[in-house]
Design a protein around this motif. Structure first.
Motif, short mmCIF file in Angstrom:
data_model
loop_
_atom_site.label_atom_id
_atom_site.label_comp_id
_atom_site.label_asym_id
_atom_site.label_seq_id
_atom_site.Cartn_x
_atom_site.Cartn_y
_atom_site.Cartn_z
N LEU A 180 2.00 5.49 -7.27
CA LEU A 180 0.94 5.58 -8.08
C LEU A 180 -0.29 6.66 -7.83
N LEU A 181 -0.61 6.49 -6.53
CA LEU A 181 -1.72 7.43 -6.18
C LEU A 181 -1.19 8.61 -6.20
N TYR A 182 0.03 8.95 -5.58
CA TYR A 182 0.34 10.46 -5.36
C TYR A 182 0.66 11.02 -6.73
N PRO A 183 1.52 10.43 -7.50
CA PRO A 183 1.75 11.00 -8.74
C PRO A 183 0.43 11.21 -9.53
N ALA A 184 -0.88 10.37 -9.48
CA ALA A 184 -2.15 10.57 -10.03
C ALA A 184 -2.62 11.80 -9.51
N LEU A 185 -2.64 11.99 -8.31
CA LEU A 185 -3.10 13.43 -7.56
C LEU A 185 -2.55 14.53 -8.28
N LEU A 186 -1.18 14.41 -8.40
CA LEU A 186 -0.45 15.56 -8.99
C LEU A 186 -0.77 15.70 -10.37
N THR A 187 -0.79 14.55 -11.30
CA THR A 187 -1.35 14.81 -12.43
C THR A 187 -2.65 15.37 -12.66
N LEU B 260 0.91 -1.14 0.06
CA LEU B 260 0.00 -0.03 0.05
C LEU B 260 0.88 1.29 0.01
N LEU B 261 1.90 1.12 0.73
CA LEU B 261 2.83 2.38 0.91
C LEU B 261 3.37 2.55 -0.38
#
Length: 328
Positions: A47-54, A40-41
């Protein structure tokens, strides 16, 4: 590499050691959560953090953007960025981006269905033939080639040289045209036909994948069903329509959706063969161009978000079909 392996072994050993100290059923839960936490980390960070930034980048108002932002809150002691829909408006209103969308639609509509149809027909024709293994190996061989390698190979196939004097064609297709008395053509220049010639490369690669999976599904059809149909006098076409196709329908759906997802993300073939020039660009290639070559990260991020949105329905449909097949 060695340090990474040692770190992995150390983490696994620490988890198992702590779990052995806890004991009982709680140790099982601890091991499960301990192994799940790093995954999960990594998913969150990678994945999740870069997606939110994008997604955030796709809505950001850029300095050279003269249109009015959709959100511009003036809050004391806060320096909030301006957000806008301009990048998405650009995708759906400018001629260049509409061409990109048109090309992407052509790729997604043609490639999965044609590649699956070719693979299915081929699997049926060579099923239980004398040289079945050799025939399957020949069509599966392109799957072992990278998309870049396939693009280079087919770029030579489509290579064009002016038909002047003693100049010889080095492109296979144009050489065949010359042998037949015709004139060589610039296959990768004329739009929209050049997009179709690029799609042929993807079909050439994916037909082997479709054939392999569908051939396995065909061989899994029970022999008693096939024998009963033959005893009833079912023709070859009827056998395909009423026996083979209904029996392998879930597999056909999986193959179609898998190739569809890969086609939506196609980049290497376009980049290698045309670089997106001559109106051949697709969403993934345009995302790269806008983000790293045209210094327009906002539009590039919007294209990436659009690509993600387009993939979601296919993935959801694929999952539902798999669950329905398992329920049977």
């Amino acid at each position: 590499m060695g340090a990474a392996v040692l770190l992995f072994v150390a983490v696994v050993g620490a988890i198992l050691f702590v779990a052995s100290l806890i004991g009982g059923r709680r140790s099982n839960w601890f091991v499960a959560y301990a192994y799940l936490l790093p995954v999960l980390l990594m998913l969150t960070i990678g994945l999740l953090y870069p997606a939110l930034l994008t997604i955030d980048q796709s809505f950001l108002q850029e300095a050279n953007d003269s249109k009015v932002p959709i959100l511009n809150l003036q809050i004391p002691f806060a320096n909030l960025p301006d957000y806008t829909l301009n990048h998405y408006q650009t995708i759906f209103t400018t001629s260049g981006q509409l061409t990109v969308l048109r090309n992407t639609v052509l790729w997604v509509v043609l490639t999965p269905f044609v590649a699956t149809a070719v693979g299915l027909v081929y699997a049926i024709l060579v099923d239980k033939a004398r040289l079945e293994s050799l025939a399957k190996a020949l069509i599966f061989l392109p799957m072992s080639i990278s998309f870049v390698g396939a693009g280079i190979i087919w770029k030579f196939v489509y290579e064009f040289r002016p038909d002047q004097g003693e100049i010889k064609q080095i492109g296979l297709l144009n050489q065949i045209i010359v042998w037949l008395g015709g004139s060589p053509q610039q296959w990768l220049v004329e739009s929209p036909w050049n997009t179709l010639f690029l799609i042929m490369v993807m079909i050439w690669i994916q037909a082997g994948f479709a054939m392999t999976v569908l051939s396995a599904a065909i061989k899994a059809i029970p022999d008693d069903i096939i024998e009963a149909a033959r005893l009833d006098g079912v023709t070859a076409l009827g056998m395909f329509r009423f026996i083979t196709l209904p029996s392998i329908r879930p597999t056909v759906v999986v193959v179609l959706t898998t190739i569809g997802i890969g086609t939506l993300k196609v980049f290497d073939i376009v980049r290698t063969m045309t670089g997106g020039n001559f109106n051949t660009s697709v969403i993934a290639n345009e995302f790269y161009d806008q983000s790293f070559r045209s210094n327009n990260p906002g539009l590039g991020a919007a294209l990436a978000v659009l690509l993600f949105i387009l993939v979601i329905p296919i993935v959801v449909y694929n999952i539902r079909q798999l669950r329905a097949a398992e329920a049977r």
